[in-house]
Scaffold this motif. Structure first.
Motif, PDB file in Angstrom:
ATOM      1  N   SER A 103      45.750  10.211 -25.821  1.00 16.83           N
ATOM      2  CA  SER A 103      45.057  10.698 -24.636  1.00 16.83           C
ATOM      3  C   SER A 103      44.091   9.639 -24.130  1.00 16.83           C
ATOM      4  O   SER A 103      43.531   8.867 -24.905  1.00 16.83           O
ATOM      5  CB  SER A 103      44.290  11.978 -24.957  1.00 16.83           C
ATOM      6  OG  SER A 103      45.167  12.985 -25.422  1.00 16.83           O
ATOM      7  N   GLY A 104      43.885   9.606 -22.832  1.00 18.79           N
ATOM      8  CA  GLY A 104      42.964   8.643 -22.247  1.00 18.79           C
ATOM      9  C   GLY A 104      43.275   8.422 -20.783  1.00 18.79           C
ATOM     10  O   GLY A 104      44.078   9.146 -20.187  1.00 18.79           O
ATOM     11  N   VAL A 105      42.645   7.428 -20.211  1.00 21.48           N
ATOM     12  CA  VAL A 105      42.868   7.128 -18.799  1.00 21.48           C
ATOM     13  C   VAL A 105      43.975   6.095 -18.668  1.00 21.48           C
ATOM     14  O   VAL A 105      44.386   5.447 -19.632  1.00 21.48           O
ATOM     15  CB  VAL A 105      41.583   6.607 -18.130  1.00 21.48           C
ATOM     16  CG1 VAL A 105      40.489   7.660 -18.171  1.00 21.48           C
ATOM     17  CG2 VAL A 105      41.110   5.317 -18.791  1.00 21.48           C
ATOM     18  N   ALA A 106      44.475   5.937 -17.435  1.00 24.10           N
ATOM     19  CA  ALA A 106      45.531   4.966 -17.183  1.00 24.10           C
ATOM     20  C   ALA A 106      45.025   3.546 -17.388  1.00 24.10           C
ATOM     21  O   ALA A 106      43.900   3.218 -17.014  1.00 24.10           O
ATOM     22  CB  ALA A 106      46.056   5.137 -15.765  1.00 24.10           C
ATOM     23  N   ASP A 107      45.858   2.701 -17.998  1.00 22.51           N
ATOM     24  CA  ASP A 107      45.545   1.278 -18.109  1.00 22.51           C
ATOM     25  C   ASP A 107      45.927   0.529 -16.842  1.00 22.51           C
ATOM     26  O   ASP A 107      45.318  -0.495 -16.517  1.00 22.51           O
ATOM     27  CB  ASP A 107      46.290   0.669 -19.306  1.00 22.51           C
ATOM     28  CG  ASP A 107      45.806   1.228 -20.628  1.00 22.51           C
ATOM     29  OD1 ASP A 107      44.676   0.922 -21.009  1.00 22.51           O
ATOM     30  OD2 ASP A 107      46.559   1.987 -21.260  1.00 22.51           O
ATOM     31  N   THR A 108      46.933   1.034 -16.139  1.00 26.39           N
ATOM     32  CA  THR A 108      47.392   0.395 -14.912  1.00 26.39           C
ATOM     33  C   THR A 108      47.646   1.470 -13.862  1.00 26.39           C
ATOM     34  O   THR A 108      48.300   2.468 -14.145  1.00 26.39           O
ATOM     35  CB  THR A 108      48.698  -0.396 -15.145  1.00 26.39           C
ATOM     36  OG1 THR A 108      48.475  -1.358 -16.188  1.00 26.39           O
ATOM     37  CG2 THR A 108      49.150  -1.109 -13.882  1.00 26.39           C
ATOM     38  N   THR A 109      47.133   1.264 -12.651  1.00 26.18           N
ATOM     39  CA  THR A 109      47.314   2.201 -11.554  1.00 26.18           C
ATOM     40  C   THR A 109      47.692   1.418 -10.299  1.00 26.18           C
ATOM     41  O   THR A 109      47.045   0.408  -9.988  1.00 26.18           O
ATOM     42  CB  THR A 109      46.032   3.010 -11.291  1.00 26.18           C
ATOM     43  OG1 THR A 109      45.618   3.656 -12.496  1.00 26.18           O
ATOM     44  CG2 THR A 109      46.257   4.058 -10.221  1.00 26.18           C
ATOM     45  N   PHE A 110      48.718   1.860  -9.604  1.00 28.69           N
ATOM     46  CA  PHE A 110      49.128   1.164  -8.380  1.00 28.69           C
ATOM     47  C   PHE A 110      49.956   2.101  -7.512  1.00 28.69           C
ATOM     48  O   PHE A 110      50.479   3.119  -7.983  1.00 28.69           O
ATOM     49  CB  PHE A 110      49.936  -0.101  -8.705  1.00 28.69           C
ATOM     50  CG  PHE A 110      51.167   0.150  -9.534  1.00 28.69           C
ATOM     51  CD1 PHE A 110      52.404   0.366  -8.930  1.00 28.69           C
ATOM     52  CD2 PHE A 110      51.104   0.176 -10.921  1.00 28.69           C
ATOM     53  CE1 PHE A 110      53.547   0.597  -9.689  1.00 28.69           C
ATOM     54  CE2 PHE A 110      52.232   0.405 -11.687  1.00 28.69           C
ATOM     55  CZ  PHE A 110      53.462   0.615 -11.070  1.00 28.69           C
ATOM     56  N   GLY A 111      50.061   1.759  -6.248  1.00 33.86           N
ATOM     57  CA  GLY A 111      50.886   2.513  -5.319  1.00 33.86           C
ATOM     58  C   GLY A 111      52.260   1.874  -5.179  1.00 33.86           C
ATOM     59  O   GLY A 111      52.377   0.660  -5.041  1.00 33.86           O
ATOM     60  N   TYR A 112      53.291   2.713  -5.223  1.00 35.70           N
ATOM     61  CA  TYR A 112      54.641   2.219  -4.972  1.00 35.70           C
ATOM     62  C   TYR A 112      55.509   3.370  -4.504  1.00 35.70           C
ATOM     63  O   TYR A 112      55.603   4.404  -5.182  1.00 35.70           O
ATOM     64  CB  TYR A 112      55.246   1.574  -6.219  1.00 35.70           C
ATOM     65  CG  TYR A 112      56.530   0.822  -5.912  1.00 35.70           C
ATOM     66  CD1 TYR A 112      56.511  -0.294  -5.090  1.00 35.70           C
ATOM     67  CD2 TYR A 112      57.740   1.251  -6.413  1.00 35.70           C
ATOM     68  CE1 TYR A 112      57.680  -0.970  -4.777  1.00 35.70           C
ATOM     69  CE2 TYR A 112      58.916   0.576  -6.116  1.00 35.70           C
ATOM     70  CZ  TYR A 112      58.878  -0.528  -5.295  1.00 35.70           C
ATOM     71  OH  TYR A 112      60.041  -1.199  -4.976  1.00 35.70           O
ATOM     72  N   GLY A 113      56.164   3.204  -3.362  1.00 34.13           N
ATOM     73  CA  GLY A 113      56.998   4.249  -2.813  1.00 34.13           C
ATOM     74  C   GLY A 113      56.203   5.246  -2.010  1.00 34.13           C
ATOM     75  O   GLY A 113      54.979   5.128  -1.832  1.00 34.13           O
ATOM     76  N   ASP A 114      56.893   6.237  -1.489  1.00 34.93           N
ATOM     77  CA  ASP A 114      56.293   7.291  -0.678  1.00 34.93           C
ATOM     78  C   ASP A 114      56.396   8.629  -1.403  1.00 34.93           C
ATOM     79  O   ASP A 114      57.305   8.826  -2.219  1.00 34.93           O
ATOM     80  CB  ASP A 114      57.020   7.407   0.666  1.00 34.93           C
ATOM     81  CG  ASP A 114      56.861   6.170   1.537  1.00 34.93           C
ATOM     82  OD1 ASP A 114      55.828   5.482   1.384  1.00 34.93           O
ATOM     83  OD2 ASP A 114      57.754   5.886   2.362  1.00 34.93           O
ATOM     84  N   PRO A 115      55.501   9.582  -1.100  1.00 37.42           N
ATOM     85  CA  PRO A 115      55.686  10.929  -1.635  1.00 37.42           C
ATOM     86  C   PRO A 115      57.063  11.454  -1.238  1.00 37.42           C
ATOM     87  O   PRO A 115      57.491  11.313  -0.103  1.00 37.42           O
ATOM     88  CB  PRO A 115      54.558  11.726  -0.964  1.00 37.42           C
ATOM     89  CG  PRO A 115      53.525  10.713  -0.627  1.00 37.42           C
ATOM     90  CD  PRO A 115      54.284   9.465  -0.273  1.00 37.42           C
ATOM     91  N   GLY A 116      57.754  12.063  -2.165  1.00 36.55           N
ATOM     92  CA  GLY A 116      59.108  12.545  -1.896  1.00 36.55           C
ATOM     93  C   GLY A 116      60.192  11.622  -2.394  1.00 36.55           C
ATOM     94  O   GLY A 116      61.340  12.038  -2.541  1.00 36.55           O
ATOM     95  N   ASP A 117      59.871  10.343  -2.657  1.00 40.49           N
ATOM     96  CA  ASP A 117      60.843   9.457  -3.284  1.00 40.49           C
ATOM     97  C   ASP A 117      61.096   9.916  -4.723  1.00 40.49           C
ATOM     98  O   ASP A 117      60.251  10.563  -5.341  1.00 40.49           O
ATOM     99  CB  ASP A 117      60.332   8.012  -3.308  1.00 40.49           C
ATOM    100  CG  ASP A 117      60.247   7.385  -1.923  1.00 40.49           C
ATOM    101  OD1 ASP A 117      60.963   7.852  -1.012  1.00 40.49           O
ATOM    102  OD2 ASP A 117      59.459   6.439  -1.755  1.00 40.49           O
ATOM    103  N   VAL A 118      62.252   9.560  -5.266  1.00 36.87           N
ATOM    104  CA  VAL A 118      62.570   9.869  -6.653  1.00 36.87           C
ATOM    105  C   VAL A 118      62.202   8.664  -7.508  1.00 36.87           C
ATOM    106  O   VAL A 118      62.811   7.588  -7.370  1.00 36.87           O
ATOM    107  CB  VAL A 118      64.059  10.200  -6.826  1.00 36.87           C
ATOM    108  CG1 VAL A 118      64.384  10.487  -8.292  1.00 36.87           C
ATOM    109  CG2 VAL A 118      64.444  11.398  -5.955  1.00 36.87           C
ATOM    110  N   PRO A 119      61.193   8.762  -8.373  1.00 40.43           N
ATOM    111  CA  PRO A 119      60.812   7.613  -9.187  1.00 40.43           C
ATOM    112  C   PRO A 119      61.839   7.338 -10.293  1.00 40.43           C
ATOM    113  O   PRO A 119      62.375   8.257 -10.919  1.00 40.43           O
ATOM    114  CB  PRO A 119      59.473   8.028  -9.804  1.00 40.43           C
ATOM    115  CG  PRO A 119      59.030   9.238  -9.048  1.00 40.43           C
ATOM    116  CD  PRO A 119      60.275   9.894  -8.581  1.00 40.43           C
TER     117      PRO A 119
END
Length: 480
Positions: A103-119
């Protein structure tokens, strides 16, 4: 080609707050990090708690921790290239990756793609690090670093309703695309557009696909989860399971340490047999019932509804208005993660009173909102507001790729206690209209005046009474 969210933007630095890990009866233990060359391990997510098992055998979790929030799209990968698979989640178009199974916070955070895309996620360039990708329609956008930016590789593969899968199918060290269509897997060995290099049949309709290198030989191969049993195959060929075991509960989200959550994304074509008519009962003689829930006013009853469905491991189908999806984005994410989601117009007008252009706008505006908010393509499921339709509006709905899904019985729970209804009347109406293929209409909101949530309150009893009468539960798209 559309560019990805965050093009030219700086790396986001927000932290992701996470809950404390809970046991939930699966056991806890200190983290046991994966070693390079270890077989892929099974992983389940229940709410925001992750349960990881270090062997392909029946038993409790070896590692348990909390990460993310209900409604996040979970995945696992080697985000820092150290040989250990760890969790990540996608929320909207933001990726939150953690480099340890704690448990903990994210080590890496970034934006990629749009809401509704399938990751999707994979080692697209074979350098040993898992990085992001998204599938939008039939186009795959793959990036070779865990940062905001544009795709390094773009390719077309599959059809819009296919379920994307990724793996190192030929064992050459590079992750490449695949799709599951029905029970057929189509796998491609390069990150380019083209036809499948390998196709095979594995699993049954309704199974949940998983992917991994189950025997540690370097090649990814298929698996399926049926109920709480995992059936894994060690070659990319049709056949029976090489390994099977029980892990988790029927309603858990199953994935592996080498994959994103693989799920139905909607977007099926309209079956010709459903055009020009309204579906009021499922086309089956089996003792099955489809519980359906309309969401257009508020979400007051949703926690009880989701709890009852989860506790009984009962499937359901939800019909969302676009306005509700935008007003309750977290609720829409949670619903879309677990249940097929239909289109109920944008703002719930009587479509028969609108002109053609306005009817189309109601449907398409809702479609875009549901795709973005619930990350699920609502097609071909449409429910007319108030059930009000005529030949003209039905023709427009069909022309946009939707079937009209009405109901066998309306519980009238939406009328509330002030309208003379009760938990008892809701249950009685469902049972009085019971027949094979019954479609039950219920609502997630509360009555605007008396605040009652009768459908939510009655749901546990409805499920128990139908089960006692020998009925099981299905979703509407299972019959399309």
């Amino acid at each position: 080609m559309r560019t990805h969210r965050g093009v030219g933007a700086v790396l986001l630095t927000m932290a992701l707050a996470l809950p404390t890990a809970l046991g939930v009866g699966l056991g806890t233990a200190p983290e046991a990090a994966a070693k390079v060359g270890d077989p892929t391990r099974p992983l389940i997510v229940r709410g925001s708690t992750w349960y990881l098992r270090d062997s392909l055998t029946t038993g409790t979790a070896t590692t348990t921790f909390g990460y993310g929030a209900p409604g996040d799209l979970p995945m696992s990968g080697d985000w820092d290239g150290n040989g250990s698979s760890t969790p990540g989640v996608v929320r909207g178009g933001i990726w939150y990756l953690r480099n340890s199974n704690t448990s903990g916070v994210a080590d890496t955070t970034f934006g990629y793609g749009d809401p509704g895309d399938v990751p999707v996620a994979g080692d697209w360039d074979g350098n040993g690090t898992t990085t992001p990708g998204i599938v939008r329609g039939t186009t795959w956008y793959l990036r070779n670093s865990n940062t905001t930016g544009v795709a390094d590789t773009v390719l077309s593969y599959g059809d819009p309703g296919d379920v994307p899968v990724t793996g190192d199918w030929d064992g050459n060290g590079t992750t490449t695309p695949g799709i599951v269509r029905g029970t057929t897997w189509y796998l491609r060995n390069s990150n380019t557009s083209g036809v499948a290099n390998v196709s095979l049949n594995y699993g049954n309709p309704g199974d949940r696909p998983v992917v991994g290198d189950w025997d540690g030989n370097g090649s990814s191969t298929p698996g399926i989860v049926r109920g709480s049993t995992w059936y894994l195959r060690n070659s990319n060929a049709s056949g029976v399971a090489d390994v099977s075991f029980g892990f988790g509960d029927t309603c858990d989200l199953g994935l592996s340490t080498a994959s994103t959550l693989i799920r139905d994304r909607g977007g099926r074509p309209l079956p010709a047999s459903f055009a020009g008519r309204h579906l009021t009962v499922l086309p089956t003689g089996a003792n099955v019932v489809a519980l359906t829930f309309d969401a257009g006013a508020n979400a007051a009853g949703l926690p009880k509804i989701l709890g009852a469905l989860q506790n009984s491991c009962v499937p359901a189908t939800f019909f969302l208005t676009g306005a509700w999806t935008e007003n309750f984005p977290q609720d829409a994410r949670v619903v879309g993660l677990r249940y097929p989601t239909g289109n109920h117009s944008f703002s719930h007008p009587d479509l028969t009173t609108l002109g053609d252009a306005a009817v189309r706008d109601q449907i398409l505006h809702a479609q875009a909102a549901i795709q973005a908010g619930a990350t699920y393509d609502a097609r071909p499921l449409f429910r007319f507001p108030f059930g009000a339709a005529d030949a003209r509006t039905l023709g427009i709905v069909n022309s946009l790729g939707y079937a009209s899904v009405n109901w066998t019985v309306d519980t009238l729970g939406w009328q509330g206690t002030s309208g003379g209804q009760s938990v008892s009347t809701v249950v009685s109406r469902v049972l009085a209209n019971l027949r094979p293929g019954e479609i039950v209409l219920m609502h997630v909101g509360s009555h605007p005046n008396d605040g009652s949530t009768l459908d939510a309150d009655a749901l546990p009893t409805v499920i128990a009474e139908l089960t006692a009468r020998g009925y099981s539960f299905v979703t509407v798209p299972q019959f399309m």
